[in-house]
Write an enzyme that holds these catalytic residues in place. Structure first.
Site, PDB file in Angstrom:
ATOM      1  N   GLY A 189     -23.866   4.280   3.431  1.00 26.30           N
ATOM      2  CA  GLY A 189     -22.779   4.627   2.255  1.00 26.30           C
ATOM      3  C   GLY A 189     -23.174   4.441   0.948  1.00 26.30           C
ATOM      4  N   VAL A 190     -23.626   5.349   0.169  1.00 24.28           N
ATOM      5  CA  VAL A 190     -23.938   4.888  -1.268  1.00 24.28           C
ATOM      6  C   VAL A 190     -23.269   5.688  -2.223  1.00 24.28           C
ATOM      7  CG1 VAL A 190     -26.227   3.783  -0.976  1.00 24.28           C
ATOM      8  CG2 VAL A 190     -26.325   6.271  -1.190  1.00 24.28           C
ATOM      9  N   GLY A 191     -21.985   5.787  -2.042  1.00 20.92           N
ATOM     10  CA  GLY A 191     -20.967   6.118  -2.938  1.00 20.92           C
ATOM     11  C   GLY A 191     -20.696   5.444  -3.974  1.00 20.92           C
ATOM     12  N   LYS A 192     -19.560   5.438  -4.496  1.00 27.26           N
ATOM     13  CA  LYS A 192     -19.042   4.515  -5.547  1.00 27.26           C
ATOM     14  C   LYS A 192     -19.448   2.898  -5.494  1.00 27.26           C
ATOM     15  CE  LYS A 192     -14.819   5.657  -6.026  1.00 27.26           C
ATOM     16  NZ  LYS A 192     -13.358   5.896  -6.470  1.00 27.26           N
ATOM     17  N   VAL A 193     -19.238   2.468  -4.512  1.00 26.35           N
ATOM     18  CA  VAL A 193     -19.628   0.875  -4.348  1.00 26.35           C
ATOM     19  C   VAL A 193     -20.910   0.771  -3.818  1.00 26.35           C
ATOM     20  CG1 VAL A 193     -19.021  -1.256  -3.085  1.00 26.35           C
ATOM     21  CG2 VAL A 193     -17.173   0.372  -3.924  1.00 26.35           C
ATOM     22  N   GLY A 194     -21.447   1.714  -2.924  1.00 28.90           N
ATOM     23  CA  GLY A 194     -22.657   1.453  -2.412  1.00 28.90           C
ATOM     24  C   GLY A 194     -23.940   1.456  -3.451  1.00 28.90           C
ATOM     25  N   HIS A 195     -23.784   2.520  -4.196  1.00 30.77           N
ATOM     26  CA  HIS A 195     -25.022   2.697  -5.137  1.00 30.77           C
ATOM     27  C   HIS A 195     -25.020   1.605  -6.200  1.00 30.77           C
ATOM     28  CE1 HIS A 195     -22.499   4.362  -8.354  1.00 30.77           C
ATOM     29  NE2 HIS A 195     -23.181   4.084  -8.966  1.00 30.77           N
ATOM     30  N   LYS A 207       0.772  -1.241   0.146  1.00 31.08           N
ATOM     31  CA  LYS A 207       0.070  -0.025  -0.142  1.00 31.08           C
ATOM     32  C   LYS A 207       1.018   1.393   0.133  1.00 31.08           C
ATOM     33  CE  LYS A 207      -4.441   0.912   0.372  1.00 31.08           C
ATOM     34  NZ  LYS A 207      -5.830   0.089  -0.423  1.00 31.08           N
TER      35      LYS A 207
END
Length: 359
Positions: A181-187, A81
Site C-alpha cells: 500500500g503506497v497511498g498517502k502514508v505508504g509512499h 471515533k
C-alpha cells in the site's frame, strides 16, 4: 433487531450518540470509549457500510483503539471515533457536514473530531463552521493539513526501534523492506526508507500509486500483490493498506522477521499476535507506530506547530523500544505489552483526575 444497548456497552464505552438529519441525508454514529486522560479524539470515517449494525460495530472498535493509541502517544486525550454512513463520492455535501458539526458541538467538547477514511481537511473546515471541537483542518485555517506526514514519520521511528531491538542498530540500511500500500502514508514511508539506505519493494491495488513511487524512486522493486510480497525474501513487512493484513495464512507464509506498518487493526483476529511471536517475528503494534497522525492533529488544539508535533512523534521510537522491553520481561507478545502499558496509563492518570479540586 440489533441489541444497540448491549453492543454499545460490551467494551464499556462511556457514550454512543446516534445522529440523523433527514434533509441532508446525515446518518452518523459518534462513540466515546474513554475520557480518563481527557476529551476523546478520533477521526470521522465516511463509508458506505452495508448496514447500520456494521457501522456501529466499526465505530465501537475504532474508538477503543483510539483510546489506546492516544494513551501510548503520551497525549492527554481519550478515545473516540465517528462514522458517517454513505458513499462520500455521492452523499457528501455541505449541509450534511455542517449538520454533523452541530452534533459534535452538542457534546460540549467531550469529543474532538478529525479526518479519517473518506474525509479530508477541507471537510473538517466545513464541520468547524458549526463546531469548535475540530482538528485536522487545512493550513489556511490554522490546521496541520495532511496528517500522513507524521503518520509515515512515526511508522519509520517504530521500524527503526524494531531494527534496534532485533539487529542492534536502528538503521534500515541494507535491509529489504516490503511496503504493502503506497497511498498517502505508504509512499511517504518509502521516502524515509530510501533515504536511510533500505532496499524497498512495493505493491498496491492502484497502479497509479505504484507508478508515482517508481517515478520518484526508480530503484524500488514492484511485486504483483501482498501474497507475493509476504512470501518473498524480505526483512521487514510494512502493511500500509487495509486492516486485517495479518491473518493465519499470511503469518504462516511470512518470511520477514519484523512487521511494522501504518495500517490500522492489522491483526485479523485475537491470537495472531501469539502466532507471530511463536514464529520469531517481531510485531510492532500498529496503534503505537502509526500514532504520528493523531499527534499531528492533536497539536492543533494548542495552536499547530510542526516542530513541536514532530518532536513528539520522534518519541514513538522510545515507546516502541519500551514495549519490546516489557514484552521480553513479562514473556508476552508486544501487542499484549502495549495494551498493558496503555491501560496502566489510563488507570493511573484517570485516578489522579478523580482527586477533588474543590469549588
Amino acid at each position: 433487531m440489533t441489541d444497540v444497548f448491549g453492543q454499545s456497552h460490551k467494551d464499556s464505552h462511556e457514550q454512543v450518540v446516534f445522529c440523523a438529519d433527514q434533509q441532508s441525508g446525515l446518518r452518523a454514529i459518534i462513540a466515546i470509549y474513554n475520557t480518563a486522560l481527557g476529551p476523546a479524539l478520533g477521526g470521522t470515517r465516511f463509508y458506505p457500510y452495508e448496514s447500520e449494525q456494521a457501522a456501529l460495530a466499526d465505530v465501537l472498535n475504532l474508538s477503543k483503539g483510539m483510546a489506546y493509541k492516544n494513551a501510548l502517544a503520551g497525549l492527554d486525550l481519550g478515545g473516540g471515533k465517528a462514522v458517517i454512513i454513505g458513499d462520500p463520492s455521492k452523499d457528501k455535501n455541505e449541509a450534511l457536514l455542517r449538520a454533523y458539526g452541530r452534533f459534535v458541538q452538542s457534546l460540549g467538547g467531550r469529543y474532538y473530531t478529525a479526518c479519517d477514511v473518506g474525509t479530508f481537511s477541507e471537510d473538517m473546515d466545513l464541520v468547524a463552521r458549526e463546531s469548535r471541537f475540530v482538528t485536522g483542518r487545512t493550513v489556511a485555517h490554522g490546521g496541520a493539513g495532511d496528517s500522513s506526514i507524521l503518520t509515515a514519520f512515526g511508522v519509520f521511528q517504530g521500524m527503526r526501534a524494531s531494527a534496534a531491538h532485533l539487529y542492534g542498530t536502528s538503521s534500515l540500511r541494507g535491509k529489504r523492506v516490503g511496503v504493502e500500500g503506497v497511498g498517502k502514508v505508504g509512499h511517504r514511508l518509502v521516502d524515509h526508507l530510501i533515504d536511510d539506505g533500505a532496499e524497498v519493494v512495493v505493491c498496491d491495488v492502484n497502479p497509479a500509486a505504484v507508478e508515482r513511487v517508481r517515478q520518484r524512486h526508480p530503484s524500488v522493486d514492484v511485486v504483483a500483490d501482498a501474497k507475493a510480497m509476504t512470501g518473498s525474501d524480505i526483512d521487514v513487512y510494512a502493511p500500509c493498506a487495509l486492516g486485517g493484513a495479518l491473518d493465519d495464512d499470511t503469518v504462516a507464509r511470512l518470511r520477514a522477521k519484523i512487521v511494522c506498518g501504518g495500517a490500522n487493526n492489522q491483526l485479523a483476529h485475537v491470537g495472531v499476535e501469539k502466532q507471530l511471536a511463536d514464529r520469531g517475528i517481531l510485531y510492532a503494534p500498529d496503534y503505537v507506530v502509526n500514532s504520528g497522525g493523531v499527534i499531528q492533529v492533536a497539536d492543533e488544539i494548542e495552536g499547530f506547530n510542526m516542530d513541536r508535533a514532530r518532536a513528539k512523534a520522534t518519541q514513538i521510537f522510545d515507546t516502541t523500544l519500551k514495549i519490546f522491553g516489557i514484552a521480553t520481561e513479562e514473556g508476552v507478545p508486544p501487542a499484549v505489552a502495549a495494551d498493558r502499558l496503555a491501560e496502566r496509563r489510563m488507570s493511573e492518570v484517570g485516578r489522579i483526575r478523580g482527586i477533588w479540586l474543590g469549588g
